[in-house]
Write an enzyme that holds these catalytic residues in place. Structure first.
Site, PDB file in Angstrom:
ATOM      1  N   PHE A   1       3.397   8.519  -1.093  1.00 51.45           N
ATOM      2  CA  PHE A   1       1.944   7.452  -0.660  1.00 51.45           C
ATOM      3  C   PHE A   1       1.367   7.552  -1.201  1.00 51.45           C
ATOM      4  O   PHE A   1       0.304   6.646  -1.185  1.00 51.45           O
ATOM      5  CB  PHE A   1       2.109   7.177   0.368  1.00 51.45           C
ATOM      6  CG  PHE A   1       3.449   6.858   0.967  1.00 51.45           C
ATOM      7  CD1 PHE A   1       4.111   6.504  -0.008  1.00 51.45           C
ATOM      8  CD2 PHE A   1       4.304   7.709   1.873  1.00 51.45           C
ATOM      9  CE1 PHE A   1       5.837   5.877   0.478  1.00 51.45           C
ATOM     10  CE2 PHE A   1       5.342   7.063   2.315  1.00 51.45           C
ATOM     11  CZ  PHE A   1       6.624   6.512   2.003  1.00 51.45           C
TER      12      PHE A   1
ATOM     13  N   TRP B   1       1.247  -1.323  -0.099  1.00 54.07           N
ATOM     14  CA  TRP B   1       0.157   0.243  -0.135  1.00 54.07           C
ATOM     15  C   TRP B   1       0.776   1.181  -0.107  1.00 54.07           C
ATOM     16  O   TRP B   1       0.505   2.156  -0.538  1.00 54.07           O
ATOM     17  CB  TRP B   1      -1.258   0.277   1.131  1.00 54.07           C
ATOM     18  CG  TRP B   1      -1.894   1.431   1.550  1.00 54.07           C
ATOM     19  CD1 TRP B   1      -2.872   1.612   0.882  1.00 54.07           C
ATOM     20  CD2 TRP B   1      -1.553   2.145   2.039  1.00 54.07           C
ATOM     21  NE1 TRP B   1      -3.478   2.699   0.988  1.00 54.07           N
ATOM     22  CE2 TRP B   1      -1.934   3.368   1.428  1.00 54.07           C
ATOM     23  CE3 TRP B   1      -0.161   2.547   2.808  1.00 54.07           C
ATOM     24  CZ2 TRP B   1      -2.532   4.623   2.355  1.00 54.07           C
ATOM     25  CZ3 TRP B   1      -0.575   4.068   3.544  1.00 54.07           C
ATOM     26  CH2 TRP B   1      -1.371   4.619   2.949  1.00 54.07           C
ATOM     27  N   HIS B   2       1.919   1.576   0.785  1.00 56.20           N
ATOM     28  CA  HIS B   2       2.756   2.257   0.972  1.00 56.20           C
ATOM     29  C   HIS B   2       3.640   2.247  -0.689  1.00 56.20           C
ATOM     30  O   HIS B   2       3.664   3.536  -1.015  1.00 56.20           O
ATOM     31  CB  HIS B   2       3.905   2.196   1.710  1.00 56.20           C
ATOM     32  CG  HIS B   2       3.485   2.508   3.149  1.00 56.20           C
ATOM     33  ND1 HIS B   2       2.543   1.486   3.974  1.00 56.20           N
ATOM     34  CD2 HIS B   2       3.582   3.539   4.227  1.00 56.20           C
ATOM     35  CE1 HIS B   2       2.337   2.076   5.246  1.00 56.20           C
ATOM     36  NE2 HIS B   2       2.576   3.455   5.558  1.00 56.20           N
ATOM     37  N   GLY B   3       3.675   1.957  -0.936  1.00 55.97           N
ATOM     38  CA  GLY B   3       4.747   2.286  -2.430  1.00 55.97           C
ATOM     39  C   GLY B   3       4.627   0.938  -3.423  1.00 55.97           C
ATOM     40  O   GLY B   3       5.027  -0.213  -3.207  1.00 55.97           O
TER      41      GLY B   3
END
Length: 459
Positions: free
Chosen positions: A459, A319-321
């Site tokens: 993000f 989800w962060h990248g």
């Protein structure tokens, strides 16, 4: 536009607050929706219609669910469409090029990349709208029938681009009826300024050390300087993100909303388990409520429970990248959490000093994975940290950054906050004076300095 910018502080925010406080209550949501869309479109007006589409799709599908409770299949189809729409947007804008690059590498293809700019806040507002439709489907909340109220929930600028992740159930009552008084505005302004100070005075200053270390190149620095650089990033990411969250919570209060807390001194934790109860609390809560518990949570057998933990932390990292370093970062925490659940927590409970050192060490090592998308650089930095290279270069940087590192270390604990609350309990002038000094220093820094990155924007 970011909160820690002169344009926001002295143009956008004063105009918004002035109009917001002057107009009748029945028009406040409409004005908030208008200014939020203006805020969102400031840098990337071409994504304005994506935001409008997101509002319309989830508003319509939630009404279909709410109006057809006896038609289970129709409700499931509407929920599925909402999830597909939100995840589809996220996958398309954030992960399309990542998958194509890797497909090209594996199969020797040459599929063109889209090279799209990531719409601001898409990782946050897609989670918010998805949780709303799921909650309506579960019957936890009634569908919002006023599209202005719903649009305000989706677009509200304080938490739009970097959270905290605010669920509809957190503010559905305040969306319809909220009271704004002087005490709440003062509390909100104070919270906002404390967040601004954290971001501008701490994160920006300590972040310059990390940038200087990267510029030198990890192969050219000593082992002590490598650790010093990682320590700097450890403070930067915390004060940057927690500062922005505080600013969002403060703005929310000034507008009459109470957003959930997002940070609670995570670096004083004694285990990875405790750390994730204190760091980015709204994201952890979201994954727990909408993914982990539906998968069975802790109510399943050991193998399935550990599989669930690995899956959740893989998704948290991803989800962060859209890079392998984020996946590895998430999986590292999955391993730590499983090891702690297998009995290591009992050992940590016995040895207080060791548990603090263990947690800080693990978190610093995890930030190496988080901060560098190039896995070659990650390996180079780990090598420099653990295979000793001598040198005196770190003395120059300690001399220049010693004070800010000490301040960051103290502010990572609740010690100063407790003293401040105790001293100013019956002396409001102390709170006002300290807040005013932080505001003046922050503005002076913003006027004078050009270094003002915001890490969580990507993000």
């Amino acid at each position: 536009m970011v909160f820690s910018s002169i344009v926001f502080l002295f143009r956008f925010l004063p105009i918004v607050l002035l109009i917001y406080y002057l107009i009748p209550n029945k028009c406040k949501n409409l004005s908030l929706l208008f200014f939020s869309l203006l805020f969102y479109s400031w840098g990337e007006p071409k994504y304005f219609f994506i935001m409008i589409a997101s509002i319309c799709v989830d508003y319509t599908l939630s009404l279909i669910i709410d109006n057809n409770r006896d038609k289970k299949l129709l409700c499931k189809v509407a929920l599925l469409l909402s999830i597909m729409f939100n995840l589809g947007m996220l996958l398309f804008f954030k992960y399309y090029d990542f998958f194509i690059v890797n497909i090209n590498k594996v199969f020797g293809l040459n599929i063109s990349l889209l090279r799209l700019i990531l719409p601001l806040g898409i990782s946050f507002y897609t989670f918010q709208t998805m949780s709303y439709t799921i909650d309506v489907y579960r019957g936890k909340v009634k569908a919002e029938r006023n599209i202005i109220n719903f649009g305000t929930f989706v677009t509200m600028f304080p938490q739009l681009i970097a959270g905290p992740i605010v669920k509809y159930t957190d503010i559905n009552v305040e969306l319809k009826e909220r009271k704004i008084n002087y005490s709440q505005i003062q509390d909100g302004a104070e919270t906002f300024i404390l967040g601004l100070g954290r971001k501008v005075l701490i994160a920006n200053n300590v972040g310059m050390l990390w940038d200087e270390v990267q510029t030198l190149g990890f192969s050219n620095i000593s082992t002590p300087l490598a650790w010093l650089g990682v320590l700097a990033f450890t403070f930067q990411i915390y004060f940057d993100f927690s500062g922005y969250s505080l600013m969002a919570i403060g703005l929310g209060k000034m507008l009459g909303f109470n957003f959930p807390q997002n940070f609670n001194y995570p670096y004083i934790s004694r285990s990875a388990t405790e750390f994730w109860r204190r760091w980015h609390m709204t994201l952890g809560s979201w994954f727990r409520e909408y993914v982990y518990i539906p998968l069975g949570g802790n109510r399943v057998g050991p193998f399935r429970k550990y599989f669930n933990i690995v899956l959740i932390w893989f998704l948290t990292g991803f989800w962060h990248g859209a890079n392998f370093n984020f996946m590895l970062w998430g999986l590292m925490f999955a391993v730590l959490l499983i090891v702690e659940k297998r009995g290591f927590n009992k050992f940590l409970d016995k040895y207080r000093v060791f548990s603090h050192i263990y947690l800080i060490l693990m978190v610093m090592l995890s930030w190496v994975l988080f901060s560098l998308t190039d896995l070659g650089q990650v390996a180079q930095l780990y090598k420099k940290m653990f295979i000793f290279t001598g040198g005196l270069d770190f003395i120059y940087y300690i001399r220049n950054y010693f004070v800010i590192l000490v301040i960051a270390g103290i502010l990572s604990t609740p010690v100063l906050k407790n003293i401040f609350n105790k001293v100013s309990k019956d002396a409001n002038w102390i709170r006002i004076s300290v807040t005013a000094i932080i505001l003046i220093l922050s503005v002076a820094y913003l006027v004078d300095a050009t270094y003002n990155p915001f890490l969580y924007f990507r993000f």
